[in-house]
Design a protein around this motif. Structure first.
Motif, PDB file in Angstrom:
ATOM      1  N   PRO A   6     -39.791   3.569  -1.708  1.00  0.00           N
ATOM      2  CA  PRO A   6     -38.264   3.767  -2.068  1.00  0.00           C
ATOM      3  C   PRO A   6     -37.312   2.616  -1.913  1.00  0.00           C
ATOM      4  O   PRO A   6     -36.658   2.236  -2.434  1.00  0.00           O
ATOM      5  N   LEU A  10     -35.262   0.922  -4.553  1.00  0.00           N
ATOM      6  CA  LEU A  10     -33.799   0.847  -4.415  1.00  0.00           C
ATOM      7  C   LEU A  10     -33.255  -0.766  -4.828  1.00  0.00           C
ATOM      8  O   LEU A  10     -32.324  -0.895  -5.609  1.00  0.00           O
ATOM      9  N   THR A 195     -38.347   8.658 -15.425  1.00  0.00           N
ATOM     10  CA  THR A 195     -38.937   7.543 -14.553  1.00  0.00           C
ATOM     11  C   THR A 195     -40.246   7.025 -15.142  1.00  0.00           C
ATOM     12  O   THR A 195     -40.937   7.746 -15.886  1.00  0.00           O
ATOM     13  N   LYS A 200     -41.318   6.301  -7.313  1.00  0.00           N
ATOM     14  CA  LYS A 200     -41.300   7.145  -6.181  1.00  0.00           C
ATOM     15  C   LYS A 200     -39.857   7.645  -6.012  1.00  0.00           C
ATOM     16  O   LYS A 200     -39.727   8.449  -5.319  1.00  0.00           O
ATOM     17  N   VAL A 201     -39.025   7.115  -6.878  1.00  0.00           N
ATOM     18  CA  VAL A 201     -37.570   7.632  -6.661  1.00  0.00           C
ATOM     19  C   VAL A 201     -36.951   7.951  -8.155  1.00  0.00           C
ATOM     20  O   VAL A 201     -37.279   7.272  -9.084  1.00  0.00           O
ATOM     21  N   ALA A 226     -39.531  16.356  -5.699  1.00  0.00           N
ATOM     22  CA  ALA A 226     -39.227  15.293  -4.705  1.00  0.00           C
ATOM     23  C   ALA A 226     -39.414  15.707  -3.121  1.00  0.00           C
ATOM     24  O   ALA A 226     -39.306  16.893  -3.092  1.00  0.00           O
ATOM     25  N   HIS A 232     -26.267   9.074  -2.298  1.00  0.00           N
ATOM     26  CA  HIS A 232     -26.240   7.492  -1.972  1.00  0.00           C
ATOM     27  C   HIS A 232     -25.055   7.013  -2.640  1.00  0.00           C
ATOM     28  O   HIS A 232     -24.343   7.703  -3.647  1.00  0.00           O
ATOM     29  N   MET A 268     -30.128  10.788  -4.953  1.00  0.00           N
ATOM     30  CA  MET A 268     -31.498  10.258  -5.020  1.00  0.00           C
ATOM     31  C   MET A 268     -32.607  11.054  -4.967  1.00  0.00           C
ATOM     32  O   MET A 268     -32.663  11.664  -3.914  1.00  0.00           O
ATOM     33  N   MET A 270     -35.969  11.319  -3.637  1.00  0.00           N
ATOM     34  CA  MET A 270     -36.882  10.556  -2.925  1.00  0.00           C
ATOM     35  C   MET A 270     -38.320  11.157  -2.884  1.00  0.00           C
ATOM     36  O   MET A 270     -38.505  12.233  -2.914  1.00  0.00           O
ATOM     37  N   ASP A 271     -39.347  10.403  -2.887  1.00  0.00           N
ATOM     38  CA  ASP A 271     -40.815  10.533  -2.680  1.00  0.00           C
ATOM     39  C   ASP A 271     -41.193  11.379  -3.940  1.00  0.00           C
ATOM     40  O   ASP A 271     -41.752  12.771  -3.656  1.00  0.00           O
TER      41      ASP A 271
END
Length: 316
Positions: A6, A10, A195, A200-201, A226, A232, A268, A270-271
């Motif tokens: 992550p 970013l 993606t 991973k994000v 996720a 963010h 975002m 995440m994961d």
């Protein structure tokens, strides 16, 4: 965002490429089209590679553009590559799940000469008005290849790129409003972006309007694909765009509309447990400090998309 962690993703997504623009990019004669329309692409090749002639021109057809048909060119050999699409589209009322994804012309064009390479394709409703559709191009010469494949990152000026992919800006009517509500809060035009494999994000974008008399805060959300959903911010720090979590949540003041978009405030994801693919609809929730949870759906747009999908991708 293509790195495996992550934090790395970013940083990779936030960096702005600061460079001197090339003086003679490959480009389309007509750089605008209507959403959900047939487009005639005339690609101009203005020069060779460091004085060497151009021997091959390869155009990659992006996801969401279908029924690509190249124009044969005298003195050049024409090849096409067919492959499955990531989703099924409709063409003349019939389902279409595969088609031409690359067009290759092979021949010879002297460095000091100019020529054009033409194709026709359908730009589907996977894109909305205001979106730019990019067609990566590889120009092969005797001594190497010019890869016109750079696509601007969120918030990046495309003119700053050294080797930009030629793009087509879609102009036309705005999409119909889609909304969900949580008390006085109205959530509109939610969407996400595809993606790459292994990422991973991911990102989530939308508009929130507060029709009430008290402020509220968007603190996060949930998404089955996720591990967690965070709010963010993105801000320019010198020449670098930096992202960071919004501590305490994003305030939505009474009478205010806040837009979460590429290059600004955004969600975002995440994961990520799996890649996000064009045509997919992500079903999750947003969580507000006072209004609580609200269901939301994110139609997934192609990689590099800049806006929500057109009307017809409604959610409830």
């Amino acid at each position: 965002m293509t790195t495996s962690s992550p934090a790395g993703a970013l940083v990779a997504a936030a960096l702005l490429a600061i460079s001197t623009p090339a003086l003679a990019h490959v480009s389309f004669e007509t750089a605008q089209a209507a959403p959900d329309s047939t487009y005639k692409g005339v690609l101009g090749i203005p020069h060779g590679c460091d004085g060497q002639p151009t021997l091959k021109v390869r155009i990659r057809i992006p996801e969401g553009v279908i029924d690509a048909r190249p124009m044969p060119k005298a003195g050049w050999t024409l090849e096409t590559v067919r492959a499955p699409y990531a989703r099924t589209y409709r063409l003349h009322g019939k389902p279409v799940s595969e088609g031409v994804t690359e067009i290759v012309w092979s021949g010879s064009l002297e460095d000091g000469h100019y020529d054009e390479f033409t194709f026709q394709a359908r730009i589907t409703d996977a894109f909305r008005g205001g979106t730019t559709v990019y067609f990566p191009v590889e120009q092969t010469c005797a001594n190497g290849t010019e890869a016109w494949t750079e696509i601007p990152a969120d918030g990046q000026d495309p003119h700053s790129l050294k080797s930009p992919a030629p793009g087509v800006r879609l102009v036309g009517a705005a999409s119909a409003v889609r909304s969900d509500t949580a008390g006085p809060l109205k959530v509109e035009e939610a969407w996400s972006r595809a993606t790459p494999p292994g990422a991973k994000v991911g990102g989530g974008y939308l508009k929130v309007t507060n029709t009430g008399s008290q402020s509220d805060r968007l603190t996060g959300g949930t998404l089955p694909q996720a591990g967690r959903v965070e709010v963010h911010s993105m801000a320019l720090d010198g020449t670098v765009m930096r992202m960071a979590p919004v501590e305490g949540g994003l305030e939505i003041k009474p009478g205010e509309t806040v837009e979460l978009k590429p290059g600004g405030y955004h969600l975002m994801f995440m994961d990520l447990k799996e890649p996000l693919t064009p045509g997919q609809v992500l079903k999750g929730t947003l969580v507000f400090e006072k209004a609580g949870a609200v269901d939301v759906q994110y139609p997934v747009q192609p990689l590099g998309a800049q806006g929500a999908p057109p009307a017809g991708h409604s959610h409830h």
